[in-house]
Design an enzyme around this catalytic site. Structure first.
Site: not given
Length: 294
Positions: A273-275
């Site tokens: 995801g984002h990280v």
């Protein structure tokens, strides 16, 4: 370069607690490092340096509220070939000490120029995640002669505006269970933070410090760069986005970046995801090294 620790202004209990959690997270760093401050016109900037001192420089810029300690899953691979400088972004919650921060895009670029000058770095590779990715794009547009190449990971806005959900969860961070809800929204059921790092992230949210809570303004961040700005990029760029990104549509960001940024390499990272650098470190570490070796 000032290698001593500056005199830290008095910290309230939440600040003292944050510094303690930062040091606990830094203990996860798997290779030798040195920490020090460099002076800038905007305050003292905290740096974690690793890797051979005669290796090419690689500057790392972290995500909001994460601090430079977030690079612990990546630093062993990158620091084997590069002299890494993980820089605590001034004005965010970390060990840097802002004194005169205006928070404009031009000001942030000037801050990074000061950091590079005081580190004795003429030209560097850069990696930035989220807020750090936004800083990286801002800097390479304003000082391309100082950037060898750039890797942008899940940038905050930059190519696409945040969904409204981002603001809903971000503004709810200080509410009961707000941190847990934000992490669950951001990372789903895939990968939680290492407990020590999660403790630091929670402490950052709860650290009430006006100097480290830059107010949004028209010429500051977050920011979506214009077509003209993106078309003017002059340095090689690698963009990695997680397939489960929730802050904006990753496919739309990839398509816009690919259409506008000259020569960009852009891809979606599976099962992240984002990280991305913490969720899929083995893949990201090697993908970054392949790009840097070109």
């Amino acid at each position: 370069m000032s290698n001593h620790s500056p005199i830290i202004p008095p910290l309230h209990d939440s600040g003292i607690h944050y510094y303690q959690t930062y040091d606990e997270s830094l203990a996860l760093w798997p290779v030798d490092s040195e920490t020090f401050y460099v002076s800038t016109r905007f305050g003292q900037t905290h740096v974690i340096a690793s890797g051979p001192k005669d290796a090419p420089p690689l500057v790392l810029l972290h995500g909001a509220l994460f601090s430079s300690t977030m690079w612990y899953p990546n630093i062993a691979d990158w620091g084997a070939q590069y002299r890494t400088y993980a820089i605590d972004i001034i004005g965010d919650k970390n060990k840097s000490i802002p004194t005169d921060l205006h928070g404009t895009r031009a000001g942030y670029a000037d801050w990074l120029l000061d950091v590079l000058d005081n580190l004795g770095i003429e030209k560097t590779h850069m990696i930035g995640l989220s807020l750090g990715g936004l800083h990286t794009m801002n800097f390479l547009l304003r000082a391309p002669e100082r950037v060898e190449s750039a890797i942008i990971l899940s940038p905050a806005e930059t190519f696409q505006p945040f969904y409204q959900d981002f603001y809903t969860y971000a503004f709810g961070l200080v509410q009961p269970n707000g941190v847990e809800n934000f992490i669950k929204w951001m990372m789903g059921d895939r990968n939680g933070f290492y407990p020590i790092f999660a403790k630091q992230y929670h402490a950052a949210v709860m650290w009430n410090d006006e100097a480290r809570s830059v107010k949004p303004q028209a010429d500051g961040f977050p920011y979506v760069f214009t077509d003209d700005e993106l078309q003017s990029v002059q340095v090689p760029v690698l963009l990695l986005l997680g397939e489960h990104e929730v802050m904006y549509d990753p496919q739309s960001a990839l398509l816009r970046a690919s259409a506008l940024v000259p020569g960009i390499e852009a891809e979606i990272v599976k099962n992240a995801g984002h990280v991305v650098s913490m969720e899929q470190p083995e893949y990201v570490n090697q993908r970054v090294l392949r790009f840097l070796a070109k």
